[in-house]
Design an enzyme around this catalytic site. Structure first.
Site, mmCIF file in Angstrom:
data_model
loop_
_atom_site.group_PDB
_atom_site.id
_atom_site.type_symbol
_atom_site.label_atom_id
_atom_site.label_comp_id
_atom_site.label_asym_id
_atom_site.label_seq_id
_atom_site.Cartn_x
_atom_site.Cartn_y
_atom_site.Cartn_z
ATOM 1 N N HIS A 44 15.036 12.743 -21.203
ATOM 2 C CA HIS A 44 15.112 12.534 -22.653
ATOM 3 C C HIS A 44 13.865 13.214 -23.201
ATOM 4 C CE1 HIS A 44 17.692 8.723 -21.781
ATOM 5 N NE2 HIS A 44 18.376 9.836 -21.675
ATOM 6 N N GLU A 103 27.248 14.815 -24.598
ATOM 7 C CA GLU A 103 27.776 13.795 -23.696
ATOM 8 C C GLU A 103 28.560 12.679 -24.372
ATOM 9 O OE1 GLU A 103 24.734 11.144 -22.049
ATOM 10 O OE2 GLU A 103 23.194 12.459 -22.854
ATOM 11 N N GLU A 161 29.329 15.030 -19.568
ATOM 12 C CA GLU A 161 27.999 15.420 -20.060
ATOM 13 C C GLU A 161 27.604 16.778 -19.525
ATOM 14 O OE1 GLU A 161 24.707 12.900 -18.740
ATOM 15 O OE2 GLU A 161 23.513 13.639 -20.427
ATOM 16 N N ASP A 177 21.011 17.138 -16.348
ATOM 17 C CA ASP A 177 21.581 15.821 -16.670
ATOM 18 C C ASP A 177 23.084 16.007 -16.865
ATOM 19 O OD1 ASP A 177 22.116 13.291 -17.569
ATOM 20 O OD2 ASP A 177 21.002 13.470 -19.461
ATOM 21 N N ASP A 217 0.813 -1.217 0.000
ATOM 22 C CA ASP A 217 0.000 0.000 0.000
ATOM 23 C C ASP A 217 0.851 1.275 0.000
ATOM 24 O OD1 ASP A 217 0.996 -0.376 2.482
ATOM 25 O OD2 ASP A 217 -0.896 -0.102 3.557
ATOM 26 N N HIS A 221 24.045 1.795 -18.020
ATOM 27 C CA HIS A 221 22.933 2.137 -17.119
ATOM 28 C C HIS A 221 23.115 1.524 -15.731
ATOM 29 C CE1 HIS A 221 20.202 3.029 -20.830
ATOM 30 N NE2 HIS A 221 21.012 4.014 -20.538
ATOM 31 N N HIS A 240 20.834 14.393 -26.360
ATOM 32 C CA HIS A 240 19.380 14.280 -26.511
ATOM 33 C C HIS A 240 18.761 15.589 -26.057
ATOM 34 C CE1 HIS A 240 19.417 13.672 -22.120
ATOM 35 N NE2 HIS A 240 20.405 12.828 -22.323
ATOM 36 N N ARG A 291 32.663 9.478 -19.279
ATOM 37 C CA ARG A 291 31.679 10.291 -20.006
ATOM 38 C C ARG A 291 31.738 11.689 -19.412
ATOM 39 N NH1 ARG A 291 27.653 7.219 -19.825
ATOM 40 N NH2 ARG A 291 26.443 7.926 -18.023
ATOM 41 N N TYR A 333 34.253 3.883 -23.373
ATOM 42 C CA TYR A 333 34.071 2.791 -22.409
ATOM 43 C C TYR A 333 34.896 1.605 -22.890
ATOM 44 C CZ TYR A 333 30.183 5.989 -22.013
ATOM 45 O OH TYR A 333 29.437 7.142 -21.933
ATOM 46 N N HIS A 373 26.996 4.964 -27.811
ATOM 47 C CA HIS A 373 25.765 5.777 -27.765
ATOM 48 C C HIS A 373 25.972 7.055 -28.563
ATOM 49 C CE1 HIS A 373 27.509 8.514 -24.735
ATOM 50 N NE2 HIS A 373 27.893 7.463 -24.033
ATOM 51 N N ASP A 389 26.753 10.087 -13.137
ATOM 52 C CA ASP A 389 25.740 10.712 -13.993
ATOM 53 C C ASP A 389 24.554 10.999 -13.089
ATOM 54 O OD1 ASP A 389 23.805 11.408 -15.847
ATOM 55 O OD2 ASP A 389 24.322 9.808 -17.259
HETATM 56 N N1 GLY Z 1 21.183 10.298 -17.580
HETATM 57 C C1 GLY Z 1 20.628 9.833 -18.780
HETATM 58 C C2 GLY Z 1 21.400 10.242 -19.947
HETATM 59 O O1 GLY Z 1 22.504 10.702 -19.806
HETATM 60 O O2 GLY Z 1 20.932 10.204 -21.050
HETATM 61 MN MN MN Z 2 21.986 12.483 -20.988
HETATM 62 MN MN MN Z 3 23.174 11.615 -18.039
#
Ligand code: GLY
Ligand code: MN
Ligand code: MN
Length: 435
Positions: free
Chosen positions: A360, A383, A406, A270, A36, A242, A353, A404, A387, A349, A259
């Site tokens: 996103h 970003e 970003e 982000d 609940d 992720h 975005h 990374r 890797y 990647h 991140d």
């Molecule tokens: N934190 C999600 C991305 O970097 O797209």
């Molecule tokens: Mn991002």
């Molecule tokens: Mn990110």
């Protein structure tokens, strides 16, 4: 806060973009976490963009007639209920919601099933996000069948359903001054949190201890929540894109990739920073880091009005691939490595975005088959990363380096404004702050 008049303007803009018809835009349901207990509530971004109303159990309806003056806005929301409010807190209730949010009419959500078939009767078009939520799809089908049952009385059923997201996405893509102001603030809080992480970092800490620093900074400065689950990835974990377990020890000699960004009044930041857990980059870590940083600068200098969405990515890729070749990670020349996609072993990647109410964010990346061109007020992340998982074709000293960098940017007249510039990026800045 976004003032009421801006929400009114958005609704008017949507009405102008719609043909005659009815838009039905429900907010998100509350979600059970276990038994609940619910997750903290987060409204639907489309609903919120048009209303600024943040309670669950609400539906926004807009009926557009032959012209803009024949537009009617209706909010269905939870009724006032003292008993419920004792347990769960304040609710506006239809009467005051109508006034506070400048909606033409407001009714209790409990009469939705009774009213909607009447509103749908005779409409030529429904604007609705079919497929987004099966429960609402089923409910809409039920209303439509009720209308259809009256066909012998001469009542016609709307023949067309059009996805309102197509129309609102275009509006959400271009941020207003007020939205940019909020995004700057979200970026500032998040940047401070990254600084704090660099300052408190000590070998031997657990990833979750650093995550806790972020949650502390976010909430302390008024953010409602992280905009997404933070990633605090030490050593090899940084190569899991992720990774969210955040439960391992942070070891001297490794890098940590973080991140994390906060949400403020619905708007996301982000940010990713990668830095040495012991405060000092090793020579090989520094080489790979500088490469990613150069790729990011190349990408950022390609964010400007008139450039296409793909240009920052292409610019970053050129720099990264040349670096991969120079470091012996890829063989051939830049063109051949890009052609064969051999770089994807290390960079799998894309470079960014859209960013806004959703991390996103809404907005098409292509129009008529072509990458979209940047325009004033668009918000995006930049970003690039690298890797390097253990593999036979990779010299061992590179193994498990994951980096990374970003940042969040807004397209301006001359290029772009980096909202997250106060989180250190250069090797020197990072090493100094960590001292
Ligand atoms: N934190 C999600 C991305 O970097 O797209
Ligand atoms: Mn991002
Ligand atoms: Mn990110």
């Amino acid at each position: 806060m976004i003032p009421n008049k801006s929400y009114i303007k958005r609704r008017q803009q949507l009405a102008l973009n719609m043909k005659k018809g009815i838009a039905i835009i429900p907010t998100s349901p509350e979600r059970v976490r276990n038994r609940d207990c619910n997750y903290p509530y987060r409204f639907d971004s489309y609903f919120y963009y048009l209303t600024g109303f943040n309670e669950p159990d609400a539906v926004f309806v807009m009926m557009v007639g032959d012209n803009i003056h024949a537009t009617k806005t209706i909010l269905f929301c939870q009724d006032k209920d003292i008993e419920q409010e004792i347990w769960k807190g304040f609710r506006y209730g239809p009467e005051s919601a109508k006034e506070v949010f400048s909606i033409d009419e407001a009714y209790p959500i409990s009469i939705l099933d009774e009213v909607l078939p009447k509103l749908l009767a005779g409409q030529s078009r429904i604007y609705y996000s079919l497929g987004h939520d099966a429960t609402w799809d089923l409910r809409l089908t039920g209303w439509l069948n009720q209308v259809r049952d009256q066909s012998r009385s001469g009542i016609s059923t709307p023949p067309e359903i059009y996805d309102y997201r197509m129309l609102i996405d275009e509006m959400r893509l271009l941020k207003s001054t007020e939205e940019i102001q909020l995004m700057r603030h979200a970026a500032k809080i998040s940047s401070r949190a990254h600084c704090r992480a660099m300052q408190v970092m000590r070998p031997g800490m657990k990833e979750y201890e650093i995550e806790a620093e972020f949650l502390h900074e976010f909430r302390k400065h008024g953010s409602e929540a992280p905009a997404y689950t933070p990633i605090v990835a030490g050593g090899a974990n940084a190569c899991v894109l992720h990774y969210i377990n955040n439960n391992m020890e942070l070891k001297s000699g490794d890098l940590v990739l973080i991140d994390a960004g906060c949400e403020l009044n619905g708007y996301a930041a982000d940010i990713t920073r990668t830095f040495p857990i012991n405060g000092k980059f090793s020579p090989v870590q520094k080489d790979v880091y500088q490469l990613v940083l150069s790729a990011q600068s190349a990408a950022i200098s390609n964010v400007k009005p008139g450039n296409s969405w793909d240009m920052p990515h292409t610019a970053a890729l050129q720099v990264l691939v040349q670096g991969f070749i120079d470091m012996g990670l890829c063989q051939g020349n830049v063109d051949s490595v890009i052609e064969s996609e051999g770089y994807k072993q290390f960079y799998m990647h894309r470079t960014g975005h859209w960013l806004g109410l959703d991390v996103h964010d809404a907005g098409e990346y292509k129009q008529n088959g072509k990458w979209r061109l940047f325009d004033l007020g668009m918000a995006l992340t930049v970003e690039p990363g690298c890797y390097i998982r253990p593999a036979e074709n990779v010299p061992e000293h590179f193994w498990n380096i994951g980096i990374r960098i970003e940042d969040d940017v807004i397209v301006t007249t001359n290029g772009c404004e980096v909202l997250t510039a106060s989180a250190p990026r250069s090797v020197n800045e990072i090493e100094e702050l960590m001292q």
